[in-house]
Design a protein around this motif. Sequence first.
Motif, PDB file in Angstrom:
ATOM      1  N   ALA A  37      79.234  36.555  99.381  1.00  0.00           N
ATOM      2  CA  ALA A  37      79.636  36.830 100.773  1.00  0.00           C
ATOM      3  C   ALA A  37      79.620  37.352 101.805  1.00  0.00           C
ATOM      4  N   ALA A  38      79.161  39.107 101.162  1.00  0.00           N
ATOM      5  CA  ALA A  38      79.437  39.819 101.919  1.00  0.00           C
ATOM      6  C   ALA A  38      78.385  39.699 102.048  1.00  0.00           C
ATOM      7  N   TRP A  39      77.397  39.685 101.535  1.00  0.00           N
ATOM      8  CA  TRP A  39      75.564  39.005 102.169  1.00  0.00           C
ATOM      9  C   TRP A  39      75.512  38.296 103.224  1.00  0.00           C
ATOM     10  N   TRP A  40      76.022  36.941 102.842  1.00  0.00           N
ATOM     11  CA  TRP A  40      75.667  35.922 104.002  1.00  0.00           C
ATOM     12  C   TRP A  40      76.174  36.415 104.863  1.00  0.00           C
ATOM     13  N   PHE A  41      77.597  37.026 104.698  1.00  0.00           N
ATOM     14  CA  PHE A  41      78.810  36.780 106.503  1.00  0.00           C
ATOM     15  C   PHE A  41      77.305  37.890 107.114  1.00  0.00           C
ATOM     16  N   GLU A  60      66.884  41.978  99.626  1.00  0.00           N
ATOM     17  CA  GLU A  60      67.984  42.524 100.149  1.00  0.00           C
ATOM     18  C   GLU A  60      69.252  42.450  99.613  1.00  0.00           C
ATOM     19  N   LEU A  61      69.702  40.994  99.153  1.00  0.00           N
ATOM     20  CA  LEU A  61      70.739  39.663  97.524  1.00  0.00           C
ATOM     21  C   LEU A  61      70.304  40.854  97.058  1.00  0.00           C
ATOM     22  N   SER A  62      69.338  40.054  96.061  1.00  0.00           N
ATOM     23  CA  SER A  62      69.399  40.904  94.919  1.00  0.00           C
ATOM     24  C   SER A  62      69.660  42.921  94.489  1.00  0.00           C
ATOM     25  N   GLY A  63      69.654  43.603  96.276  1.00  0.00           N
ATOM     26  CA  GLY A  63      69.666  44.994  95.178  1.00  0.00           C
ATOM     27  C   GLY A  63      71.054  45.175  95.679  1.00  0.00           C
ATOM     28  N   MET A  64      71.986  44.627  96.367  1.00  0.00           N
ATOM     29  CA  MET A  64      73.038  44.507  96.605  1.00  0.00           C
ATOM     30  C   MET A  64      73.729  43.852  95.255  1.00  0.00           C
ATOM     31  N   ALA A  65      73.762  42.646  94.184  1.00  0.00           N
ATOM     32  CA  ALA A  65      73.925  41.944  93.358  1.00  0.00           C
ATOM     33  C   ALA A  65      73.267  43.278  92.190  1.00  0.00           C
ATOM     34  N   GLY A  66      72.470  43.327  91.939  1.00  0.00           N
ATOM     35  CA  GLY A  66      72.115  44.737  91.335  1.00  0.00           C
ATOM     36  C   GLY A  66      73.130  46.164  91.440  1.00  0.00           C
ATOM     37  N   VAL A 111      63.128  45.284  94.529  1.00  0.00           N
ATOM     38  CA  VAL A 111      61.365  46.178  94.790  1.00  0.00           C
ATOM     39  C   VAL A 111      60.800  44.740  95.192  1.00  0.00           C
ATOM     40  N   LEU A 112      60.285  44.379  94.055  1.00  0.00           N
ATOM     41  CA  LEU A 112      58.987  43.068  94.848  1.00  0.00           C
ATOM     42  C   LEU A 112      59.525  42.217  95.850  1.00  0.00           C
ATOM     43  N   LEU A 113      60.784  41.686  95.915  1.00  0.00           N
ATOM     44  CA  LEU A 113      60.675  40.819  97.221  1.00  0.00           C
ATOM     45  C   LEU A 113      61.082  42.080  98.338  1.00  0.00           C
ATOM     46  N   ALA A 191      69.898  51.992 104.079  1.00  0.00           N
ATOM     47  CA  ALA A 191      69.146  51.307 104.549  1.00  0.00           C
ATOM     48  C   ALA A 191      69.452  50.158 104.726  1.00  0.00           C
ATOM     49  N   GLY A 192      70.593  49.666 104.087  1.00  0.00           N
ATOM     50  CA  GLY A 192      71.038  48.319 103.836  1.00  0.00           C
ATOM     51  C   GLY A 192      71.662  47.588 105.140  1.00  0.00           C
ATOM     52  N   VAL A 193      70.834  46.732 105.907  1.00  0.00           N
ATOM     53  CA  VAL A 193      70.866  46.083 106.620  1.00  0.00           C
ATOM     54  C   VAL A 193      73.024  45.752 106.668  1.00  0.00           C
ATOM     55  N   HIS A 194      72.821  45.253 105.387  1.00  0.00           N
ATOM     56  CA  HIS A 194      74.479  44.835 105.253  1.00  0.00           C
ATOM     57  C   HIS A 194      75.817  45.765 104.941  1.00  0.00           C
TER      58      HIS A 194
END
Length: 453
Positions: A37-41, A60-66, A111-113, A191-194
Amino acid sequence: MASMTAPAPVRRQRAFARSGRLLLRALLVAGIIGVLAAWWFATPSSLTFTPASTATSLGELSGMAGAFLVCAQVLLIARVPWFERAVGMDRLVSWHRTLGSTVLFLILSHVLLMVLGVQLLTSGTPWGATAAVLTSYPDMLTALIGTLLFLVLGISSARIPRGKISYETWYWLHVTAYVAIFLTFFHELSAGVHFVNNPLNRAAWIVLYLATASAVLTWRFILPAAAAWKHRMVVSHVVDEGNGLSSIWLAGPHLDELGVRAGQFMMFRFMSVGHMLTAHPFSLSRLPADGLMRITVGALGDHSSRMRHLKPGTAVLAEGPFGHFTPDASRRRKVLLIAGGAGIGPMRVLAESLVAEGRNVVMVYRSSRERPALERELRALRPLVLHTVVGSRAELGHDPLAARPLGRLVRDISEREVYVCGPLGMAHTVDESLSRLGVSKRMIHREILSMGH
């Protein structure tokens, strides 16, 4: 009769454990949903989903979830009492390990994405995109070091590398996880735009990390230090029990206030050369009484092999108790205990407790060589029925814990609730035998000894 009705406190404890496991799983799922939700909104509505922006956004989503699951991993083994009572330390450690693979995958995906997103945007090479990522985002040097530490931790926990390094090395590698979390945290916020443009997400993320750090400080450091001062535990004396086993007697004030029950274990750190850098789990073989308690350990690894040389007066730091391998786990009046090697330690106190409760208790004690340790104490626990099986499989000509010989030894085995404690190989054999003999999995309780003991 083969069954008995569990007393009300035990029924409430089991209900609490069941609801606790469900609640903990629900919290993990809710946390992941919250990250989504935080990533989406926080994703700009004006964003055009090109291949480059899609790769970057998913990175960015995979980084937040990790990052969220790393905090969850730490909380699972932070010795939080509610978690341990609800789930049990063995299951918490298992969940922690399972999450480790997911965290490693998410970090690598992040990292890869991110690199792929820059490469697609610039039409450059992967190496150029990597350099651009490292130089374009703030706090990347610390994030790079933290990410490399996470990769080392993940690789060292894989089955083959884990079998080639000592427990002490593995332990201290995992201590660096706290450093890795610290090093990557600031990059996430800067660095995270979210997070940069969303004060609510930023505040929630800071609270998550502060709560995780507070739990670790409270239950891994502050409270254990206070308990160490209260009990001032020291090694009283060491007894060679034979068959590769040694009993370490521990002395200190107020040991009865530890609240340890039969079958539970504690984390012990002996303040002596070769021992003080790591804490190891050991089950008690005698409950606290008159200022003394005892653990009985086998030579399963470098640490436990050296414990026979501990000197009287050595200071001991202890955390716990932990574990659900207790009499409360059983529902039936008839109980079978199957012990092997150092597993006789927790089984001795379990037998004593179950006999005191008036249970019908049979113990099968497997020892490959010499006279079984603590046998004299077990013989004194009347009316316990003790079957000692001594000798290697080659000497005996068969495996005495295989289904047929075990069934002949305990004729009413299908009517009994079973506790199993011993080496991994023995536990697997017993599991297979009990299945063939018609014992339901719900009636089997396990405590498996490993190199950590």
